[in-house]
Scaffold this active site. Structure first.
Site, PDB file in Angstrom:
ATOM      1  N   GLU A  63      53.545  42.575  29.019  1.00  0.00           N
ATOM      2  CA  GLU A  63      52.253  43.276  28.954  1.00  0.00           C
ATOM      3  C   GLU A  63      51.883  43.676  27.532  1.00  0.00           C
ATOM      4  O   GLU A  63      50.928  44.417  27.316  1.00  0.00           O
ATOM      5  CB  GLU A  63      52.273  44.505  29.871  1.00  0.00           C
ATOM      6  CG  GLU A  63      52.338  44.122  31.345  1.00  0.00           C
ATOM      7  CD  GLU A  63      52.057  45.283  32.285  1.00  0.00           C
ATOM      8  OE1 GLU A  63      51.718  46.386  31.821  1.00  0.00           O
ATOM      9  OE2 GLU A  63      52.179  45.069  33.502  1.00  0.00           O
TER      10      GLU A  63
ATOM     11  N   LYS B 177      45.146  45.771  42.955  1.00  0.00           N
ATOM     12  CA  LYS B 177      45.526  44.454  42.434  1.00  0.00           C
ATOM     13  C   LYS B 177      45.131  43.493  43.540  1.00  0.00           C
ATOM     14  O   LYS B 177      45.788  43.449  44.597  1.00  0.00           O
ATOM     15  CB  LYS B 177      47.035  44.387  42.201  1.00  0.00           C
ATOM     16  CG  LYS B 177      47.561  45.291  41.093  1.00  0.00           C
ATOM     17  CD  LYS B 177      49.076  45.360  41.121  1.00  0.00           C
ATOM     18  CE  LYS B 177      49.642  46.064  39.902  1.00  0.00           C
ATOM     19  NZ  LYS B 177      51.073  46.399  40.067  1.00  0.00           N
TER      20      LYS B 177
HETATM   21  P1  PGA Z   1      53.854  43.988  38.164  1.00  0.00           P
HETATM   22  O1  PGA Z   1      53.873  45.476  37.610  1.00  0.00           O
HETATM   23  O2  PGA Z   1      52.587  43.343  37.821  1.00  0.00           O
HETATM   24  O3  PGA Z   1      55.060  43.391  37.479  1.00  0.00           O
HETATM   25  O4  PGA Z   1      54.066  44.111  39.647  1.00  0.00           O
HETATM   26  C1  PGA Z   1      52.795  46.180  37.175  1.00  0.00           C
HETATM   27  C2  PGA Z   1      52.834  47.561  37.745  1.00  0.00           C
HETATM   28  O5  PGA Z   1      53.834  47.955  38.379  1.00  0.00           O
HETATM   29  O6  PGA Z   1      51.861  48.281  37.618  1.00  0.00           O
HETATM   30 ZN    ZN Z   2      52.827  49.956  38.988  1.00  0.00          ZN
END
Ligand code: PGA
Ligand code: ZN
Length: 417
Positions: free
Chosen positions: A200, A332
């Site tokens: 990230e 998400k």
């Molecule tokens: P992930 O983590 O995209 O690896 O699931 C991001 C988060 O936990 O916010």
């Molecule tokens: Zn998270």
């Protein structure tokens, strides 16, 4: 002008981790939409299955042989019908037949194709004229936990939230400055620090949780003072990755400590008080609604957000609402599959005073659609990193949206903070 779908093409591309992923083109008579799917690393157990048998090639075959023949001829303007059809063709609860990432890419590419057919930007098409508020960016400055390898803090993400910024551009600039400053601090603190970053784009270093929070608090204060507005701190504990179900304890490896759920509550409360945290994500593991609720009750002016806990799933959110397990929910779209599913969760959240937080995934692509979704669905916060190409793709798109809105652009209302 016509929004009738003429063709759907799927291909294999790569995400920022170099993992295979799916990209879909939806072509209407008058427009075009393209979306590629991201992938999580610290995934929630209740997320949909990404690909049939974990195989992108299988997903591509499903698009060609099963989905495209059914979906061509549908109207890209009818999002709910499109998403319902995806569910019907799949037939399972978790998209294991066609793949949740396949559904995600088709659902979003179709919305984009409809918007494009009308000559509109995606956020305008979905959100209409009332969509003119920009989200505050929660910037990931330091990484730990499952987002790193080797020695690093036990907590997954250390976040800056420049909630006093008057524009998105200003907020993004503050996050970048804080990120730079923490890089300099780490260089001084740790002789072995070599500028390493996580997927990230946040720094990774051999430093503990408290030390990281000290450094981040200082950087936020300094940058905030220089620019003359407030900047807050947050964390994503991603506690499911720390939880040991057999021992019933949260295991902090680097710190050499194990915490019972009660001790975890005290620990998080101490962090909130000491560092004035205004954002705490997944402080407990994904089935512990009760401790979430206890923490939410105890805190004031702090966003307590469920990511793995809710997995953008309206059934799981509704369970949380009954006991006020949190006051915010991560969105998400690929945790749940389609735009309509995510929209239902967002609506339920808003109706119940929960703050929807639009989010990237750790293994993302240069796809920028979540920038539009955050504005369209009026999410006051967005998590999409600070630096690194797949993060900047979203940040820069939000800057363009802000510019496009001109005088109508306004930062979101963060009542809770
Ligand atoms: P992930 O983590 O995209 O690896 O699931 C991001 C988060 O936990 O916010
Ligand atoms: Zn998270």
């Amino acid at each position: 002008m016509s929004t009738v779908i003429e063709d759907i093409i799927a291909r294999k591309v790569f995400n920022g981790r170099g993992e295979e992923t799916i990209e879909v083109d939806v072509i209407t008579m008058s427009g075009f939409g393209r979306t590629s799917a991201p992938a999580g690393k610290s995934r929630g157990k209740a997320e949909v299955t990404y690909y049939p048998q974990d195989d992108v090639d299988q997903a591509l075959k499903k698009v060609e042989e099963l989905l495209a023949p059914e979906l061509v001829g549908l109207n890209a303007d009818f999002q709910e019908e499109m998403d319902k059809t995806l569910h019907e063709i799949d037939g399972s609860k978790d998209f294991r037949v066609i793949g949740g990432n396949t559904a995600f890419a088709i659902s979003l590419a179709s919305a984009e194709a409809a918007a494009n057919s009308y000559g509109l930007l995606l956020f305008q098409f979905i959100g209409g004229r009332i969509a003119h508020e920009l989200p505050f960016p929660l910037g990931n400055i330091m990484s730990g936990g499952q987002h790193t390898s080797g020695k690093s803090p036990d907590i997954q993400e250390f976040l800056a939230l420049p909630y006093g910024a008057e524009s998105f551009l200003e907020a993004a600039d503050v996050n970048a400055q804080i990120h730079r400053r923490i890089g300099e601090t780490l260089r001084k603190k740790d002789k072995l620090f070599n500028g390493g970053k996580s997927d990230e784009g946040a720094w990774t270093a051999n430093i503990g949780t408290l030390e990281t929070l000290e450094a981040l608090a200082k950087a936020c204060e300094e940058v905030g003072n220089e620019l003359g507005f407030e900047c807050g701190l947050g964390v994503d504990v991603a506690a499911s990755s720390l939880w040991n179900g057999k021992e019933k304890k949260y295991v902090y490896r680097r710190e050499g400590k194990k915490r019972s759920p009660g001790e975890q509550t005290d620990f998080i409360m101490d962090l909130i008080k000491k560092y004035h945290l205004i954002y705490v994500e997944d402080p407990f593991h994904e089935e512990d609604y009760e401790h979430f609720a206890e923490l939410t009750k105890k805190t004031k002016n702090c966003v307590v957000c469920g990511d793995d806990l809710f997995t953008t799933n309206s059934e799981r959110l509704s369970r949380g609402l009954k006991i006020r397990a949190a006051n915010a929910v991560i969105v998400k779209v690929n945790q749940v599959g389609t735009l309509t599913d995510a929209w239902e969760t967002i609506e339920m959240a808003k109706e119940n005073g929960y703050l929807p937080v639009m989010s990237h995934r750790s293994g993302d692509t240069c796809d920028w659609h979540i920038a539009h979704l955050a504005v369209a669905f009026r999410c006051p916060l967005i998590k999409t990193g600070v630096v690194e190409g797949t993060r900047i793709a979203k940040i820069n798109e939000l800057i363009r949206i802000e510019e496009f809105l001109g005088d109508r652009a306004k930062m979101a209302d963060l009542k809770m903070i």
